[in-house]
Every structure is written in structure tokens, then in C-alpha cells.
Scaffold this motif. Structure first.
Motif, PDB file in Angstrom:
ATOM      1  N   ILE A 246       1.107  -1.075  -0.139  1.00 47.43           N
ATOM      2  CA  ILE A 246      -0.028   0.069  -0.130  1.00 47.43           C
ATOM      3  C   ILE A 246       0.370   1.424   0.048  1.00 47.43           C
ATOM      4  N   SER A 247       0.817   2.228  -0.933  1.00 46.99           N
ATOM      5  CA  SER A 247       1.181   3.537  -0.500  1.00 46.99           C
ATOM      6  C   SER A 247       1.522   4.153   0.658  1.00 46.99           C
ATOM      7  N   GLY A 248       2.756   5.361   0.331  1.00 51.39           N
ATOM      8  CA  GLY A 248       2.638   5.977   2.010  1.00 51.39           C
ATOM      9  C   GLY A 248       1.417   7.216   1.832  1.00 51.39           C
ATOM     10  N   SER A 249       0.673   7.322   0.789  1.00 53.55           N
ATOM     11  CA  SER A 249      -0.587   7.886   1.273  1.00 53.55           C
ATOM     12  C   SER A 249      -1.779   7.306   1.308  1.00 53.55           C
ATOM     13  N   LEU A 250      -2.623   6.004   1.084  1.00 55.76           N
ATOM     14  CA  LEU A 250      -3.021   5.578   1.337  1.00 55.76           C
ATOM     15  C   LEU A 250      -3.012   5.079   2.831  1.00 55.76           C
ATOM     16  N   PHE A 251      -1.355   4.729   3.491  1.00 52.29           N
ATOM     17  CA  PHE A 251      -1.385   4.085   4.846  1.00 52.29           C
ATOM     18  C   PHE A 251      -1.896   5.465   5.977  1.00 52.29           C
ATOM     19  N   GLN A 252      -1.769   6.136   5.746  1.00 54.05           N
ATOM     20  CA  GLN A 252      -1.622   7.897   6.485  1.00 54.05           C
ATOM     21  C   GLN A 252      -3.255   7.942   6.772  1.00 54.05           C
ATOM     22  N   GLU A 253      -3.549   7.617   5.061  1.00 50.59           N
ATOM     23  CA  GLU A 253      -5.576   8.166   5.421  1.00 50.59           C
ATOM     24  C   GLU A 253      -5.485   6.913   6.470  1.00 50.59           C
ATOM     25  N   ARG A 254      -5.796   5.400   5.676  1.00 48.67           N
ATOM     26  CA  ARG A 254      -5.924   4.780   6.781  1.00 48.67           C
ATOM     27  C   ARG A 254      -6.003   4.673   8.436  1.00 48.67           C
ATOM     28  N   HIS A 255      -4.304   4.814   8.272  1.00 48.70           N
ATOM     29  CA  HIS A 255      -4.331   5.481  10.097  1.00 48.70           C
ATOM     30  C   HIS A 255      -4.814   6.388  10.698  1.00 48.70           C
ATOM     31  N   THR A 256      -5.066   7.511   9.945  1.00 48.98           N
ATOM     32  CA  THR A 256      -5.842   8.758  10.779  1.00 48.98           C
ATOM     33  C   THR A 256      -7.329   7.841  10.982  1.00 48.98           C
ATOM     34  N   GLU A 257      -8.230   7.643   9.748  1.00 51.96           N
ATOM     35  CA  GLU A 257      -9.609   6.605   9.942  1.00 51.96           C
ATOM     36  C   GLU A 257      -9.704   6.160  11.153  1.00 51.96           C
ATOM     37  N   VAL A 258      -8.198   5.098  11.651  1.00 52.90           N
ATOM     38  CA  VAL A 258      -8.560   4.249  12.834  1.00 52.90           C
ATOM     39  C   VAL A 258      -8.755   5.274  13.902  1.00 52.90           C
ATOM     40  N   PHE A 259      -8.015   6.439  14.566  1.00 52.90           N
ATOM     41  CA  PHE A 259      -7.514   7.277  15.479  1.00 52.90           C
ATOM     42  C   PHE A 259      -9.877   8.202  15.026  1.00 52.90           C
ATOM     43  N   ASP A 260      -9.887   8.735  13.635  1.00 49.34           N
ATOM     44  CA  ASP A 260     -10.725   8.839  13.904  1.00 49.34           C
ATOM     45  C   ASP A 260     -12.456   8.515  14.212  1.00 49.34           C
TER      46      ASP A 260
ATOM     47  N   TYR B 166     -11.910   5.690  16.788  1.00 47.27           N
ATOM     48  CA  TYR B 166     -11.357   5.833  18.162  1.00 47.27           C
ATOM     49  C   TYR B 166     -12.461   6.426  18.897  1.00 47.27           C
ATOM     50  N   PHE B 167     -11.872   7.984  18.251  1.00 45.79           N
ATOM     51  CA  PHE B 167     -12.722   9.372  19.129  1.00 45.79           C
ATOM     52  C   PHE B 167     -14.249   9.651  18.999  1.00 45.79           C
TER      53      PHE B 167
END
Length: 437
Positions: A44-58, A60-61
Motif C-alpha cells: 500500500i502506498s504512503g498516502s493510503l497508509f496515512q489515510e487508513r491510519h488517520t481513519e483508525v483514530f477518527d 476511536y474518538f
């Protein structure tokens, strides 16, 4: 950093039960999703990883606020509040060990229950060893701090609503735009340019360094962030794609920017993984393992790590060039853009101005393709760089640079002469930036 090792003591870590089975709590779900995401490799690309990682925290909150007794109590009392992602989290650029930056926003006063929200929702993240930066603030607090502190101002420029009372976030956004961003746009740009100079002195040009800083070095991610902030202040940019929509970058330039960023984001992700922490300096010890992870092959006389560094330097040089071009187009005083400059012997098909060397007209290039070599020769000889428009035209006419072009005596002779010119390095750098070389 505040940390609590007893945030969940005496409480069941599981949430509501469905058909007799306990649902995973928000924090358990977060751990599970992050673990799965960390196991992904170069697929997976760097941008896709960041989007998915961000969504994990979204996620959670949002779940945590939905299930929080403290938040429910505030809702029942009619007290407005909102969770805002700011900084890199607001931009959806959460790398593996990036700080999670938040603002818990209230309207006119901060109630006593705010500390309970921090205990319920943020302490479990600290217990996982995550780095959080948060502030509990009123709208007035945000306005005051944004007017006084550049770091706060830029973090709020990246603010993104997560959960809570969205009209409260819109109120803050409108006030910031009307009272801070617009009136202080030129001041903001001047501070960002000063910061660029300071970064140059401290971190150097990352597009040439053997151990570059992927974030703060010139050509690193901060150049991209500066472009976004200046475009928000001067052009009203709302999302990164607006760099193209608003005409700050051409379609091809925006596509190039995205490709360059993805290279840096992908490498940064694996650098965080190998370091086990937030680290943006690509030390030698990490370069071979990352090159292998990304699948650079063995080639005779060209080891994987050299291919890897070559691609990284190319990407960072591209980011640097696009940042510089943006500043020239939208920050430099327009009155200085069209002032002609005399260069002795310059052919009529080329022109010189305060912005650098230019082509007399786009039509001249297909009619006389060796002009593409000629303009670099004049740059190496005179010390004048190529203008933004000239670099764009070189990129658009690269299809003319084929075997037939390279074997023309007029072209090969000029290139050999250029190698002895006093400003060779500058011309070669522009050749690389434009894709000509």
C-alpha cells in the motif's frame, strides 16, 4: 507528558454486549486495527497508509465520545463542545508514530467535566505509549493564540472536525477566517518565508543530503505544508486538490507533486517502523533495510540503496522546485515579474527577465527543438535560472527529446560546451527538475 497507568483500573475494557458477546472497547479496537495496519508492507502506498491510519483514530474518538458518560452529561446540559483534529492529524497525514494533535473546543467557558473527558478518552491512548498533543480551549482562546503564535495558527489552519457539535467548529472556522487568516495573510506568508530560511540554515537541502531530514529539510514535507498554508492565506484553498483547481499548479504539476509526496511518505512510514519512534532523519543504518522492503532490485554497478536514494532525492528536488515556483508565482511582487534584463548575445527566440530565462513563444519550440538545449546552455553561461514558465514548457515538450534530438550536433556540442560553463551546477539542477536530464 501527562500519563496515567491506571486510566482503566476498575473498569471493564469491553463495551456493550451484542447477543451475549462483548464488543471490543474503543481502545481495544484501536490496538487491533493499528496492529493489522502495521503489518502491511510495500503493497500500500504512503498516502493510503496515512489515510487508513488517520481513519483508525477518527473512529476511536467518535466511538469514545458516543460512549462517554462525561460527554453524555454535557450533551444533556446543552453544553456545546467538539473534538478537532489539528496539525498533521488534521491534514490526514498520520504516520506510524506521528503525534496525535487535538483541540477539545468549547464555546465561551470550559466546564469542570472537561478534565473527566480527558481522563476517559485521552488517558487510554497515553497508556498505549502514544504521543498526544492536546488543548482544551474556548473559541476566544483559539482566536487569541492563533493571532500570537505561528505554530498554533498553522495547526488551526489544518483543523478538521471529528465529532461533537459541528456548528461550534463552523463558528470558530468563520471567525478565524474573518479576523485572523485574511487580515494577517501577508504577515503569515512573511513568517513562513523566514521559517524557510531558518530551516535552510539548520537542516540544509534534503534533496542532496546523504542523511536527509524527510520533514524539515528543504525539499521535505514542510515545503508542501508551506505551500498549503500560503495557498489558504492568499488564495482561499480548502483542500490540497485546490492547488490545481485554483491554478496554483498545473494539472501535470499537481500529479507530480502527489507522486513525489507519496515517495517521501512511504519512506517515512518505514523509517518510523524501523526506528520504533517518530524519526524523520534517514540515517545510513535504515537505508539498506528500507530499500529492500520497497523492493529495489540488485543491478550491476547500481546497488538497491543507491537506486532508493536516487528516487528519494528526485522526489525531494521536485517538491523543492514546486514550492519555489509557487512562491515566485504568488508571493513575489508582480511588479518585478516582467522587468526585462539584458543578456548580451541572447538569441531572439529566448528572453530574460527578473524571473529568469524564458522562451519567446511556445510555438518556437516545436519549430526549433534544439532551443530546449539552448536555454540550459545560456543558463549555465549567464548564471540566470530558468523561469517558471520556461520549466513548464520544457516539461511539456519532453517528447521532442528523443534519440534523434540527442544526436544532433547542435545539441551535443552545446551540452559539451555547457560542461565548461561557470554556472554548470545551476543548469544541471534545472535539467533534473524539469525531467530533461
Amino acid at each position: 507528558m501527562i500519563r496515567s497507568s491506571k486510566a482503566g483500573e476498575g473498569k471493564d475494557r469491553h463495551g456493550p454486549r451484542l447477543n451475549g458477546a462483548a464488543m471490543a472497547s474503543p481502545i481495544d479496537e484501536l490496538e487491533s486495527l493499528r496492529a493489522r495496519l502495521q503489518d502491511t508492507g510495500a503493497e500500500i502506498s504512503g498516502s493510503l497508509f496515512q489515510e487508513r491510519h488517520t481513519e483508525v483514530f477518527d473512529q476511536y474518538f467518535r466511538r469514545s465520545v458516543q460512549e462517554s458518560p462525561q460527554c453524555h452529561a454535557l450533551f444533556r446540559r446543552g453544553i456545546s463542545f467538539g473534538f478537532l483534529a489539528v496539525g498533521g492529524y488534521g491534514r490526514r497525514e498520520l504516520c506510524l508514530h506521528s503525534d496525535i494533535d487535538l483541540v477539545i473546543l468549547f464555546d465561551k467557558r470550559i466546564p469542570q467535566e472537561a478534565s473527566g473527558i480527558v481522563t476517559e478518552i485521552l488517558y487510554p491512548l497515553w497508556d498505549l505509549g502514544l504521543e498526544l498533543g492536546y488543548g482544551t480551549r474556548t473559541v476566544k482562546d483559539c482566536m487569541k493564540l492563533a493571532a500570537e503564535d505561528l505554530e498554533v495558527l498553522t495547526s488551526l489552519m489544518d483543523a478538521r472536525f471529528l465529532c461533537g457539535d459541528s456548528p461550534l467548529f463552523l463558528k470558530l472556522a468563520e471567525k478565524l477566517q474573518r479576523k485572523v487568516f485574511r487580515p494577517r495573510s501577508r504577515v503569515l506568508v512573511e513568517k513562513l518565508l523566514a521559517d524557510q530560511d531558518a530551516r535552510t540554515q539548520k537542516f540544509g537541502d534534503a534533496s542532496h543530503r546523504l542523511e536527509p531530514d524527510l520533514k524539515e529539510g528543504i525539499g521535505g514535507l514542510r515545503d508542501y505544508h508551506h505551500m498549503l498554508w500560503m495557498a489558504k492565506a492568499l488564495l482561499g484553498l480548502r483542500v490540497p486538490r485546490d492547488l490545481e483547481v485554483l491554478g496554483a499548479l498545473s494539472s501535470s504539476e499537481y500529479d507530480q507533486l502527489c507522486k513525489h509526496l507519496d515517495v517521501v511518505w512511504q519512506i517515512r512510514r518505514h523509517l518510523h517502523r524501523l526506528s520504533g519512534r517518530a524519526n524523520d532523519r534517514l540515517y545510513f543504518e535504515y537505508q539498506d533495510p528500507i530499500a529492500q522492503t520497497l523492493g529495489y532490485p540488485e543491478r550491476k554497478g547500481f546497488p538497491p540503496v543507491e537506486q532508493f536514494l536516487g528516487r528519494l532525492h528526485e522526489a525531494m528536488a521536485g517538491i523543492k522546485a514546486l514550492h519555489r515556483a509557487f512562491v515566485e508565482d504568488h508571493v513575489t511582487s508582480p511588479s518585478k515579474q516582467s522587468v526585462p534584463v539584458h543578456v548580451r548575445g541572447l538569441p531572439p527566440a529566448l528572453s530574460a527577465g527578473k524571473r529568469g530565462l524564458s522562451f519567446g513563444s511556445p510555438e518556437a519550440i516545436p519549430a526549433d527543438p534544439p532551443l530546449l538545449m539552448e536555454i540550459f546552455w545560456w543558463s549555465a553561461r549567464s548564471g540566470m535560472t530558468l523561469s517558471r514558465e520556461a520549466l513548464r514548457l520544457v516539461g511539456e515538450f519532453l517528447h521532442l527529446v528523443d534519440h534523434r534530438f540527442r544526436t544532433k550536433p547542435q545539441v551535443s556540442d552545446r551540452f559539451l560546451e555547457m560542461l565548461r560553463a561557470p554556472y554548470l551546477h545551476q543548469a544541471l539542477e534545472k535539467m533534473l527538475e524539469s525531467g530533461f536530464l
